[in-house]
Design a protein around this motif. Structure first.
Motif, mmCIF file in Angstrom:
data_model
loop_
_atom_site.group_PDB
_atom_site.id
_atom_site.type_symbol
_atom_site.label_atom_id
_atom_site.label_comp_id
_atom_site.label_asym_id
_atom_site.label_seq_id
_atom_site.Cartn_x
_atom_site.Cartn_y
_atom_site.Cartn_z
ATOM 1 N N PHE A 66 -13.332 -1.584 61.731
ATOM 2 C CA PHE A 66 -14.541 -0.859 61.373
ATOM 3 C C PHE A 66 -14.732 -0.739 59.869
ATOM 4 N N SER A 67 -13.667 -0.453 59.167
ATOM 5 C CA SER A 67 -13.776 -0.183 57.730
ATOM 6 C C SER A 67 -14.133 -1.417 56.915
ATOM 7 N N ARG A 68 -14.165 -2.581 57.544
ATOM 8 C CA ARG A 68 -14.538 -3.806 56.834
ATOM 9 C C ARG A 68 -16.003 -4.167 57.016
ATOM 10 N N TYR A 69 -16.701 -3.401 57.855
ATOM 11 C CA TYR A 69 -18.073 -3.731 58.198
ATOM 12 C C TYR A 69 -19.052 -2.721 57.620
ATOM 13 N N THR B 263 -16.494 5.521 63.532
ATOM 14 C CA THR B 263 -17.774 6.021 64.027
ATOM 15 C C THR B 263 -18.792 6.086 62.893
ATOM 16 N N VAL B 264 -20.026 5.708 63.229
ATOM 17 C CA VAL B 264 -21.148 5.869 62.317
ATOM 18 C C VAL B 264 -22.149 6.809 62.975
ATOM 19 N N TYR B 265 -22.819 7.596 62.150
ATOM 20 C CA TYR B 265 -23.734 8.618 62.648
ATOM 21 C C TYR B 265 -25.132 8.409 62.058
ATOM 22 N N TRP C 193 -24.066 -5.751 67.996
ATOM 23 C CA TRP C 193 -25.053 -4.745 68.383
ATOM 24 C C TRP C 193 -24.486 -3.814 69.432
ATOM 25 N N GLY C 194 -24.966 -2.574 69.398
ATOM 26 C CA GLY C 194 -24.715 -1.680 70.509
ATOM 27 C C GLY C 194 -25.749 -1.891 71.599
ATOM 28 N N SER D 187 -24.494 8.899 67.518
ATOM 29 C CA SER D 187 -23.170 8.408 67.142
ATOM 30 C C SER D 187 -23.013 6.991 67.665
ATOM 31 N N CYS D 188 -22.193 6.229 66.984
ATOM 32 C CA CYS D 188 -21.879 4.864 67.407
ATOM 33 C C CYS D 188 -20.409 4.635 67.118
ATOM 34 N N ALA D 189 -19.659 4.380 68.169
ATOM 35 C CA ALA D 189 -18.212 4.233 68.028
ATOM 36 C C ALA D 189 -17.758 2.865 68.515
#
Length: 119
Positions: free
Chosen positions: A29-32, A78-80, A109-110, A21-23
């Motif tokens: 978020f919804s624009r990327y 969040t992206v999974y 970047w995370g 997961s990446c939060a």
């Protein structure tokens, strides 16, 4: 400052599964568009999968196609990355990234999460 925080890494036996997961809370978020990369020891960072901001399209590298699935939840920022049928060669540090342009140079970047697949 934008932060992407990955979680879900760990040690798993070959053939097993993990979900990364990446939060983020600072990004719109919804624009990327979002992506997952990995970097194994001694190797270059590799783009694995991307998903469009709307979730309408995805891309997978040949090395993970059919085994990994990228998805996103724009309501929860969040992206999974669901990883199935893991192989020892999937051992790497996995990074999420956020981007609006070329994936050659993601904007954010995370910090990375380590995945180890034992044989």
């Amino acid at each position: 400052q934008v932060q992407l925080v990955e979680s879900g890494g760990g040690v798993v036996q070959a053939g097993g599964s993990l979900r990364l997961s990446c939060a983020t809370s600072e990004l719109t978020f919804s624009r990327y568009n979002m992506g997952w990369f990995r970097q194994a020891p001694g190797k270059e960072r590799e783009l694995l999968a991307t998903i469009r901001w709307s979730g309408s399209s995805t891309y997978y590298a040949d090395s993970v196609k059919g085994r990994f699935t990228i998805s996103r939840d724009n309501d929860n920022n969040t992206v999974y990355l669901q990883m199935n049928s893991l192989k020892p060669e999937d051992t790497a540090v996995y990074y999420c990234a956020a981007n609006r342009g070329s994936w050659a140079h993601p904007e954010y970047w995370g910090q990375g999460t380590r995945v180890t697949v034992s044989s």
